[in-house]
Structure formats: structure tokens, C-alpha cells
Design an enzyme around this catalytic site. Structure first.
Site, PDB file in Angstrom:
ATOM      1  N   MET A 129     -42.345 -34.296  54.720  1.00 36.12           N
ATOM      2  CA  MET A 129     -41.155 -35.065  54.335  1.00 36.12           C
ATOM      3  C   MET A 129     -41.351 -35.639  52.931  1.00 36.12           C
ATOM      4  O   MET A 129     -40.644 -36.567  52.521  1.00 36.12           O
ATOM      5  CB  MET A 129     -40.891 -36.159  55.357  1.00 36.12           C
ATOM      6  N   GLY A 171     -53.722 -36.847  52.179  1.00 37.06           N
ATOM      7  CA  GLY A 171     -53.707 -36.299  53.545  1.00 37.06           C
ATOM      8  C   GLY A 171     -52.922 -34.993  53.608  1.00 37.06           C
ATOM      9  O   GLY A 171     -53.380 -33.991  54.169  1.00 37.06           O
ATOM     10  N   HIS A 172     -51.733 -34.992  52.997  1.00 34.65           N
ATOM     11  CA  HIS A 172     -50.938 -33.755  52.936  1.00 34.65           C
ATOM     12  C   HIS A 172     -51.715 -32.665  52.177  1.00 34.65           C
ATOM     13  O   HIS A 172     -51.684 -31.500  52.544  1.00 34.65           O
ATOM     14  CB  HIS A 172     -49.631 -33.988  52.157  1.00 34.65           C
ATOM     15  N   ASP A 190     -50.363 -36.853  63.453  1.00 35.54           N
ATOM     16  CA  ASP A 190     -49.224 -36.825  64.385  1.00 35.54           C
ATOM     17  C   ASP A 190     -49.627 -35.902  65.542  1.00 35.54           C
ATOM     18  O   ASP A 190     -49.103 -34.802  65.691  1.00 35.54           O
ATOM     19  CB  ASP A 190     -47.986 -36.287  63.668  1.00 35.54           C
TER      20      ASP A 190
HETATM   21  P1  AMP Z   1     -45.048 -36.006  57.013  1.00 39.06           P
HETATM   22  O1  AMP Z   1     -44.688 -35.759  55.599  1.00 39.06           O
HETATM   23  O2  AMP Z   1     -45.451 -37.419  57.302  1.00 39.06           O
HETATM   24  O3  AMP Z   1     -44.034 -35.453  57.982  1.00 39.06           O
HETATM   25  O4  AMP Z   1     -46.377 -35.164  57.283  1.00 39.06           O
HETATM   26  C1  AMP Z   1     -46.428 -33.786  57.037  1.00 39.06           C
HETATM   27  C2  AMP Z   1     -47.688 -33.238  57.671  1.00 39.06           C
HETATM   28  O5  AMP Z   1     -48.827 -33.861  57.091  1.00 39.06           O
HETATM   29  C3  AMP Z   1     -47.764 -33.509  59.191  1.00 39.06           C
HETATM   30  O6  AMP Z   1     -48.307 -32.371  59.846  1.00 39.06           O
HETATM   31  C4  AMP Z   1     -48.700 -34.675  59.257  1.00 39.06           C
HETATM   32  O7  AMP Z   1     -49.400 -34.772  60.491  1.00 39.06           O
HETATM   33  C5  AMP Z   1     -49.648 -34.367  58.122  1.00 39.06           C
HETATM   34  N1  AMP Z   1     -50.314 -35.589  57.675  1.00 39.06           N
HETATM   35  C6  AMP Z   1     -49.722 -36.742  57.269  1.00 39.06           C
HETATM   36  N2  AMP Z   1     -50.653 -37.667  56.995  1.00 39.06           N
HETATM   37  C7  AMP Z   1     -51.864 -37.082  57.235  1.00 39.06           C
HETATM   38  C8  AMP Z   1     -53.211 -37.533  57.152  1.00 39.06           C
HETATM   39  N3  AMP Z   1     -53.506 -38.766  56.777  1.00 39.06           N
HETATM   40  N4  AMP Z   1     -54.183 -36.660  57.473  1.00 39.06           N
HETATM   41  C9  AMP Z   1     -53.894 -35.398  57.876  1.00 39.06           C
HETATM   42  N5  AMP Z   1     -52.646 -34.922  57.989  1.00 39.06           N
HETATM   43  C10 AMP Z   1     -51.636 -35.753  57.672  1.00 39.06           C
END
Ligand code: AMP
Length: 294
Positions: A42, A48-49, A164
Site C-alpha cells: 500500500m 520492511g517492504h 501480517d
Molecule cells: P503493506 O504495505 O503494509 O500492505 O505491506 C505490504 C507487504 O509488506 C505485506 O506483505 C506486509 O506483511 C509486508 N510488510 C510490512 N511491514 C513489514 C515488516 N516490518 N517486515 C516484513 N514484511 C513487512
């Protein structure tokens, strides 16, 4: 083939906005038998991403990152509105990782047409646990957008964070149950040096709250030790008490659950794997975290 190459702040990055453009691009990649790694996000990217993307780059020939704040997975209009949007910076970060990377950043109309609505999915009960209890319709929204992306982008591998964890299990279920042709790869949680799990939502925390945020991970680590000798319920109670004593946080839930079914644990079994999950508010920002217990 044609595509749009966007230069943002001197960074060259190919960003597709429409289904038609990306379909033409994907078709050429498929004709060339390219292995496609996909990281759905998103946006408001952080390290992390990037760990997911780095892994996707090593295991595929092309990386596609979607940047789309999916309205149907929010049950709170304010949360959706406040979600950080930083496409320029996201493009900059991705461009530093690989030349073989593109972004797909559609708008809601391109994804949903004129009616922004989820489809309904059954994930064999996974959707009723934890996040499903507190975020109405969340996993129908997640299922709808990933079904859309997988069908359109035809990735070989798709990468998801254990941050997640419930979503990761649900995506695996979506793929097996609805027979989608993509391999799902789970990636470890990337944390700040303090232990706070990295999240786009951390951007909304004040500096002191971000520091205080490390309390979640510290509590999870002690809970893991407690779980060695205590029952699941007693361990959850201990966590609830720690949060009750911390004036900065409002705990939404703590649950110890079996890793595959995500059902909360009544009696421990030495043959099963468990994780502990937390959702808590600080500064009106909702943070989630989890760790493996055995
Ligand atoms: P989001 O943009 O929050 O929807 O996250 C996109 C992807 O990045 C999802 O698969 C999340 O689980 C992963 N993600 C977000 N934060 C982290 C993190 N700190 N460590 C590992 N993966 C992450």
C-alpha cells in the site's frame, strides 16, 4: 509494446497506471518466459517492504511492486484517509534496488470500476479470527484485491511479510482454494533496532511514541518465556496486565493461536506450533505484531 517511463525527481522508474498498459507489458514478459516476482504493497515503503523486494529480485527476473491503498480492506474511513501516500519516494526506493523493477499504481476506479465493493470469500474460518473480529470485511477486501492482482499480473512468485501473519495464511488459502497459479513466499518480520516492527503506520507516531512502541515486541518476548511454563490463557492474561499498566497503549487483543488454523489455544499440545498476536493502539495508531512461540 509501450509503457510510460516516469521521471520523478530525476529518478527513472516505469509506473503503469492502467490495466491495459500493464497487460501489454506482462504479455511481452510472458512471451520471453520471464519469472515474475510480485510484491503487493500500500506504499509508504520502508525497509520492511524492501526486504521482500530484495528477495523477489534474487528469485525472479522481473519485480513488480503494486502501490495501491485498497479502500475495501479499511473499515474506518479516517484510517483510509490518513494512510500515508508517498509514491515519489516509493519509486525512488525501488529504483535503487534493481533496473528490472516496475510499479503498478492504479487508482480505485481502474481496479473497481464505478462501484467500490469487495467480493465475498470463504477462507475456511481463518477470516473469523483476530483481525477478522476487529476489522469488518477486511479479508474480503484483501481477497478481492489480491485475486485482481494475481489474475492481471500473472506472477510466478508473490511475497508477503509475516508481519501480517493472518493475511499470509489467508493468501495461501486463497491460492489453494481458488486454484490460482502463483507461489506464495512468506518473509520474516523486519524490525527497528528497538524491536518495533516496521510499518507504514509508524510514520504517524510521535518520536516518544515510536520509542514506546518497542514495548510491544519486548512484551512478546517475555510472553514467549512465560508460555514455556504457563497455559495459553495465563500467558495472555499476563500480557493484558502489562498493557493495562502501560498508560501509552490501548490493547485491542492478545491471542495465542495455532499457526495453521489460527484458532486460539485452549490446551497446549507438544506436536503443534503456536504464535502470539497483538493489536494495540498508541497515539490513535493501530499497530500489530506477532512472534513464533515454539
Ligand atoms: P503493506 O504495505 O503494509 O500492505 O505491506 C505490504 C507487504 O509488506 C505485506 O506483505 C506486509 O506483511 C509486508 N510488510 C510490512 N511491514 C513489514 C515488516 N516490518 N517486515 C516484513 N514484511 C513487512
Amino acid at each position: 509494446m509501450y509503457y510510460v517511463c516516469v521521471t520523478i525527481n530525476f529518478i527513472k522508474m516505469t509506473i503503469f497506471n492502467t490495466k491495459q498498459e500493464i497487460t501489454e507489458f506482462i504479455n511481452t514478459q510472458k512471451l520471453a518466459h520471464k519469472k515474475i516476482g510480485f510484491v503487493p504493497t500500500m506504499g509508504a515503503l520502508h525497509e520492511g517492504h524492501l526486504t521482500l523486494m530484495k528477495r523477489a529480485i534474487t528469485e525472479n527476473e522481473l519485480l513488480i511492486v503494486s502501490v495501491f491503498v485498497n479502500p475495501t480492506q479499511f473499515d474506518n474511513a479516517k484510517d483510509l484517509e490518513k494512510y500515508p501516500r508517498t509514491l515519489d519516494n516509493d519509486a525512488k526506493l525501488i529504483s535503487t534496488l534493481s533496473k528490472n523493477a516496475i510499479i503498478f499504481a492504479p487508482n480505485a476506479k481502474e481496479v473497481y470500476g464505478n462501484t467500490i465493493k469487495s467480493k465475498h470469500y470463504s477462507f475456511d474460518g481463518l477470516e473469523f479470527q483476530m483481525e477478522g473480529k476487529f476489522r469488518d470485511g477486511h479479508f474480503d477486501g484483501v481477497g478481492t484485491i489480491l485475486d485482481f492482482f494475481f489474475t492481471l499480473l500473472k506472477p510466478t512468485n508473490a511475497y508477503f511479510g509475516e508481519k501480517d501473519f493472518q493475511q499470509l495464511q489467508i493468501v495461501k488459502k486463497l491460492v489453494s482454494k481458488y486454484k490460482l497459479s502463483v507461489n506464495i513466499v512468506g518473509c520474516k518480520i523486519h524490525r527497528e533496532a528497538s524491536g518495533l516492527a516496521m510499518s507504514s503506520r509508524n510514520e504517524r507516531l510521535s518520536v516518544p511514541s515510536k520509542k514506546e512502541g518497542a514495548f510491544i515486541y519486548k512484551t512478546l518476548l517475555v510472553a514467549k518465556e512465560k508460555f514455556g511454563t504457563k497455559s495459553a490463557r495465563k500467558t495472555e492474561e499476563w500480557v493484558e496486565n502489562q498493557f493495562a499498566k502501560n498508560k501509552h497503549f490501548n490493547l485491542e487483543y492478545v491471542t495465542i493461536a495455532e499457526t495453521t488454523t489460527l484458532k486460539s489455544v485452549k490446551r497446549k499440545s507438544s506436536t503443534k506450533k503456536y504464535r502470539i498476536f497483538i493489536a494495540a493502539f498508541i497515539d490513535n495508531v493501530r499497530l500489530i505484531d506477532n512472534i513464533a512461540l515454539n
